[in-house]
Design a protein around this motif. Structure first.
Motif, PDB file in Angstrom:
ATOM      1  N   SER A  70       8.972 -12.512   5.699  1.00  0.00           N
ATOM      2  CA  SER A  70       7.495 -12.600   5.049  1.00  0.00           C
ATOM      3  C   SER A  70       7.150 -11.323   4.483  1.00  0.00           C
ATOM      4  O   SER A  70       6.651 -11.346   3.240  1.00  0.00           O
ATOM      5  N   LEU A  71       7.256 -10.199   5.275  1.00  0.00           N
ATOM      6  CA  LEU A  71       6.976  -9.047   4.515  1.00  0.00           C
ATOM      7  C   LEU A  71       7.542  -8.676   3.283  1.00  0.00           C
ATOM      8  O   LEU A  71       7.019  -8.223   2.306  1.00  0.00           O
ATOM      9  N   TYR A  72       8.773  -9.246   3.103  1.00  0.00           N
ATOM     10  CA  TYR A  72       9.569  -8.634   2.134  1.00  0.00           C
ATOM     11  C   TYR A  72       9.427  -9.379   0.773  1.00  0.00           C
ATOM     12  O   TYR A  72       9.647  -8.873  -0.312  1.00  0.00           O
ATOM     13  N   VAL A  73       8.798 -10.541   0.897  1.00  0.00           N
ATOM     14  CA  VAL A  73       8.458 -11.268  -0.135  1.00  0.00           C
ATOM     15  C   VAL A  73       6.954 -11.092  -0.776  1.00  0.00           C
ATOM     16  O   VAL A  73       6.691 -11.678  -1.872  1.00  0.00           O
ATOM     17  N   ILE A  74       6.173 -10.309   0.019  1.00  0.00           N
ATOM     18  CA  ILE A  74       4.910 -10.001  -0.497  1.00  0.00           C
ATOM     19  C   ILE A  74       5.052  -9.076  -1.702  1.00  0.00           C
ATOM     20  O   ILE A  74       5.604  -8.197  -1.671  1.00  0.00           O
ATOM     21  N   PRO A  75       4.238  -9.547  -2.775  1.00  0.00           N
ATOM     22  CA  PRO A  75       4.491  -8.596  -4.042  1.00  0.00           C
ATOM     23  C   PRO A  75       3.791  -7.251  -3.740  1.00  0.00           C
ATOM     24  O   PRO A  75       2.763  -6.924  -2.927  1.00  0.00           O
ATOM     25  N   SER A  76       4.536  -6.246  -4.435  1.00  0.00           N
ATOM     26  CA  SER A  76       4.004  -4.957  -3.883  1.00  0.00           C
ATOM     27  C   SER A  76       2.635  -4.401  -4.268  1.00  0.00           C
ATOM     28  O   SER A  76       1.957  -3.871  -3.515  1.00  0.00           O
ATOM     29  N   LEU A  77       2.187  -4.763  -5.683  1.00  0.00           N
ATOM     30  CA  LEU A  77       0.872  -4.633  -5.818  1.00  0.00           C
ATOM     31  C   LEU A  77      -0.111  -5.387  -4.732  1.00  0.00           C
ATOM     32  O   LEU A  77      -1.185  -4.835  -4.509  1.00  0.00           O
ATOM     33  N   GLY A  78       0.146  -6.544  -4.396  1.00  0.00           N
ATOM     34  CA  GLY A  78      -0.614  -7.202  -3.418  1.00  0.00           C
ATOM     35  C   GLY A  78      -0.806  -6.413  -2.168  1.00  0.00           C
ATOM     36  O   GLY A  78      -1.784  -6.220  -1.470  1.00  0.00           O
ATOM     37  N   ALA A  79       0.358  -5.874  -1.742  1.00  0.00           N
ATOM     38  CA  ALA A  79       0.558  -5.099  -0.426  1.00  0.00           C
ATOM     39  C   ALA A  79      -0.579  -3.928  -0.690  1.00  0.00           C
ATOM     40  O   ALA A  79      -0.900  -3.511   0.349  1.00  0.00           O
ATOM     41  N   PHE A  80      -0.150  -3.173  -1.724  1.00  0.00           N
ATOM     42  CA  PHE A  80      -0.978  -1.950  -1.806  1.00  0.00           C
ATOM     43  C   PHE A  80      -2.534  -2.341  -2.050  1.00  0.00           C
ATOM     44  O   PHE A  80      -3.370  -1.633  -1.492  1.00  0.00           O
ATOM     45  N   ALA A  81      -3.054  -3.488  -2.564  1.00  0.00           N
ATOM     46  CA  ALA A  81      -4.193  -3.733  -2.759  1.00  0.00           C
ATOM     47  C   ALA A  81      -4.757  -4.056  -1.412  1.00  0.00           C
ATOM     48  O   ALA A  81      -6.004  -3.796  -1.135  1.00  0.00           O
ATOM     49  N   VAL A  82      -4.160  -4.467  -0.503  1.00  0.00           N
ATOM     50  CA  VAL A  82      -4.619  -5.038   0.950  1.00  0.00           C
ATOM     51  C   VAL A  82      -4.911  -3.899   1.750  1.00  0.00           C
ATOM     52  O   VAL A  82      -5.598  -3.533   2.457  1.00  0.00           O
ATOM     53  N   LEU A  83      -3.970  -2.675   1.430  1.00  0.00           N
ATOM     54  CA  LEU A  83      -4.084  -1.450   2.173  1.00  0.00           C
ATOM     55  C   LEU A  83      -5.163  -0.668   1.556  1.00  0.00           C
ATOM     56  O   LEU A  83      -5.820   0.310   2.376  1.00  0.00           O
TER      57      LEU A  83
END
Length: 228
Positions: A70-83
């Motif tokens: 599930s973590l692998y399919v999260i778009p990278s930009l979305g992951a950065f935005a959350v953090l």
């Protein structure tokens, strides 16, 4: 010295630009290497811990693999935005955490698979010699699983090197900095883009080769098995 076609009045590749930005190129290359190494190190430590539990509790492995997937399919930009609200826009942590999470699926699966492929008679012999479960894992199973683990690490490393370029959106993109700047300038700079893309590819090839050589050196028995 380097014949290049012109595009819109600007050469496709300018050695003078490279010469003027040589210090910056080395700086960004170093940043790219540090981000990649940090993400791989964190991912490997977490994966070994999760895999150790998974090998004892099969139900945990299913949950761990599903979560990592599930973590692998999260778009990278979305992951950065959350953090960003928690760790800051230009924080090293903001860049490294998503990069590390993308290694988990590959590494956990390879570590567990490699350990499960250890011959049953080898385990039985070690247990007969008085090895505890932890000692069996660290001194017998993981060393024998090393070729499979290294194979996963090679895939994770090449993937991470490519993903590091995306962190240029945070100001931490290593060689991605040149790709972003080459595109975003008023007049696109193809030299900057070529440097960013080209060095990223070269870095991926070099790291993959080093890991392959390291795997052969650390697991010489795998060479003998492959030659039979």
């Amino acid at each position: 010295m380097f014949p290049v076609p012109a595009q819109g009045g600007r050469p496709l590749f300018e050695w003078r630009w490279v010469d003027r930005h040589l210090d910056e190129i080395f700086e960004r290359l170093g940043e790219h290497i540090v981000l990649t190494a940090a993400a791989l190190a964190i991912g490997l430590v977490v994966s070994i811990g999760v895999s150790a539990i998974s090998l004892r509790r099969r139900w945990f492995y299913v949950i761990a693999l599903s979560t990592a997937g599930s973590l692998y399919v999260i778009p990278s930009l979305g992951a950065f935005a959350v953090l960003v609200p928690f760790t800051g826009l230009t924080s090293f942590t903001t860049a490294v955490i998503p990069l590390a999470t993308y290694t988990l699926l590959i590494l956990i699966r390879n570590i567990v698979t490699g350990v499960e492929q250890v011959p049953k008679e080898v385990r039985e012999a070690a247990i007969g010699m008085g090895f505890t479960r932890s000692r069996l894992l660290w001194q017998v199973e993981l060393p024998l699983a090393l070729p499979v683990v290294i194979a996963g690490l090679r895939v994770a490393a090449v993937t991470t090197i490519g993903l590091v370029t995306v962190t240029s959106m945070l100001g931490k993109g290593g060689l991605g900095y040149f790709i972003r700047n080459g595109i975003q300038t008023a007049t696109p700079n193809p030299t900057s883009i070529i440097v960013g893309v080209g060095l990223s590819v070269v870095l991926a090839v070099v790291v993959d080769l080093l890991l392959w050589l390291g795997g052969r050196a650390l697991a010489p028995w795998s060479r003998k098995a492959a030659s039979r």
